[in-house]
Design a protein around this motif. Structure first.
Motif, mmCIF file in Angstrom:
data_model
loop_
_atom_site.group_PDB
_atom_site.id
_atom_site.type_symbol
_atom_site.label_atom_id
_atom_site.label_comp_id
_atom_site.label_asym_id
_atom_site.label_seq_id
_atom_site.Cartn_x
_atom_site.Cartn_y
_atom_site.Cartn_z
ATOM 1 N N THR A 21 0.859 -1.162 0.000
ATOM 2 C CA THR A 21 0.000 0.000 0.000
ATOM 3 C C THR A 21 0.893 1.208 0.000
ATOM 4 N N THR A 22 0.319 2.334 -0.254
ATOM 5 C CA THR A 22 1.104 3.550 -0.207
ATOM 6 C C THR A 22 0.413 4.539 0.687
ATOM 7 N N PRO A 72 8.913 -5.051 -5.998
ATOM 8 C CA PRO A 72 8.893 -3.599 -5.776
ATOM 9 C C PRO A 72 9.848 -2.895 -6.738
ATOM 10 N N CYS A 76 9.746 3.180 -10.623
ATOM 11 C CA CYS A 76 8.454 3.862 -10.595
ATOM 12 C C CYS A 76 7.757 3.738 -9.246
ATOM 13 N N LEU A 77 8.437 3.125 -8.266
ATOM 14 C CA LEU A 77 7.952 3.045 -6.889
ATOM 15 C C LEU A 77 6.555 2.426 -6.789
ATOM 16 N N ARG A 78 6.383 1.315 -7.500
ATOM 17 C CA ARG A 78 5.152 0.525 -7.388
ATOM 18 C C ARG A 78 5.518 -0.938 -7.562
ATOM 19 N N SER A 79 4.567 -1.805 -7.306
ATOM 20 C CA SER A 79 4.799 -3.238 -7.478
ATOM 21 C C SER A 79 4.581 -3.648 -8.927
ATOM 22 N N PRO A 124 7.677 7.403 -11.232
ATOM 23 C CA PRO A 124 6.752 7.097 -10.135
ATOM 24 C C PRO A 124 5.288 7.140 -10.566
ATOM 25 N N ALA A 125 4.597 6.060 -10.254
ATOM 26 C CA ALA A 125 3.201 5.944 -10.650
ATOM 27 C C ALA A 125 2.331 6.922 -9.872
ATOM 28 N N ARG A 126 2.680 7.175 -8.628
ATOM 29 C CA ARG A 126 1.923 8.098 -7.778
ATOM 30 C C ARG A 126 2.902 9.050 -7.107
ATOM 31 N N GLU A 129 3.797 9.940 -2.928
ATOM 32 C CA GLU A 129 3.341 8.929 -1.986
ATOM 33 C C GLU A 129 4.517 8.082 -1.541
ATOM 34 N N PRO A 131 6.097 4.736 -1.042
ATOM 35 C CA PRO A 131 5.816 3.434 -1.658
ATOM 36 C C PRO A 131 6.061 2.270 -0.702
#
Length: 199
Positions: A21-22, A72, A76-79, A124-126, A129, A131
């Motif tokens: 989760t972020t 991870p 882009c700091l997402r899974s 980064p996708a978001r 946030e 990560p």
């Protein structure tokens, strides 16, 4: 490394943190009210371009397709999603920062495994946030001074609101004027997650 914590071979079953989760940086969940200006930094695109050829340990990049996803991604700091082309590369975050700043970290220079997309991605996708954050996860926050020497650190167990926990811990770190940046790492395996520089 199916999660931010581990580094098994590709195709291993996902670990509990695979979904992750972020937490939103600088905003309360209910109101979006600003809190603190801390920015988790992904690996920069120019560095990624080099890591996708030869990593910081001198090894060639070996892409593969994520089987079940959950890795991870530090680009882009997402899974990762199932089927995405990714690679496990060795990365030396302090060395890369020192190259930008002229610092001399000496023996504090470290390198370790991180997952990245095998090709270019959108970053980064978001943005904004934290990560790979979930309540109860353990993180080590290592503080470094302007020369890249360790200037303290702390253990953080992420609370119910992970962003609030990170905000407090980073504010505490940057209260020390000697601290130039903080590395956030998983406790169990020591994996580098992301960097935060002094605002």
């Amino acid at each position: 490394m199916r999660t931010a914590e581990t580094s098994p071979a590709p195709g291993a079953p996902p670990a509990p943190e695979a979904a992750g989760t972020t937490g939103t940086v600088g905003a309360t969940p209910a109101t979006g009210t600003p809190r603190a200006p801390y920015t988790p930094r992904a690996i920069p695109p120019d560095v990624l371009a080099r890591l996708r050829v030869v990593d910081d340990a001198g090894r060639s990049c070996v892409p593969y397709a994520a089987t079940e996803g959950g890795e991870p991604l530090r680009c882009c700091l997402r899974s990762a999603a199932p089927g995405e082309r990714i690679a496990l590369v060795s990365y030396a975050p302090l060395r890369r920062w020192a190259a930008e700043t002229g610092a001399e970290p000496g023996a504090y220079d470290e390198q370790g495994p991180v997952f990245v997309h095998a090709g270019e991605c959108g970053g980064p996708a978001r943005p904004g946030e934290y990560p790979f954050a979930r309540p109860g996860a353990l993180r080590a926050l290592r503080r470094y001074d302007a020369e890249g020497r360790i200037a303290g650190g702390r253990l953080l167990e992420l609370p119910e609101d992970p962003a609030e926990g990170f905000d407090r811990a980073l504010a505490e770190a940057f209260e020390d004027p000697a601290v130039a940046l903080v590395h956030v790492r998983a406790v169990e395996y020591g994996c580098f997650h992301f960097e935060v520089r002094r605002p």
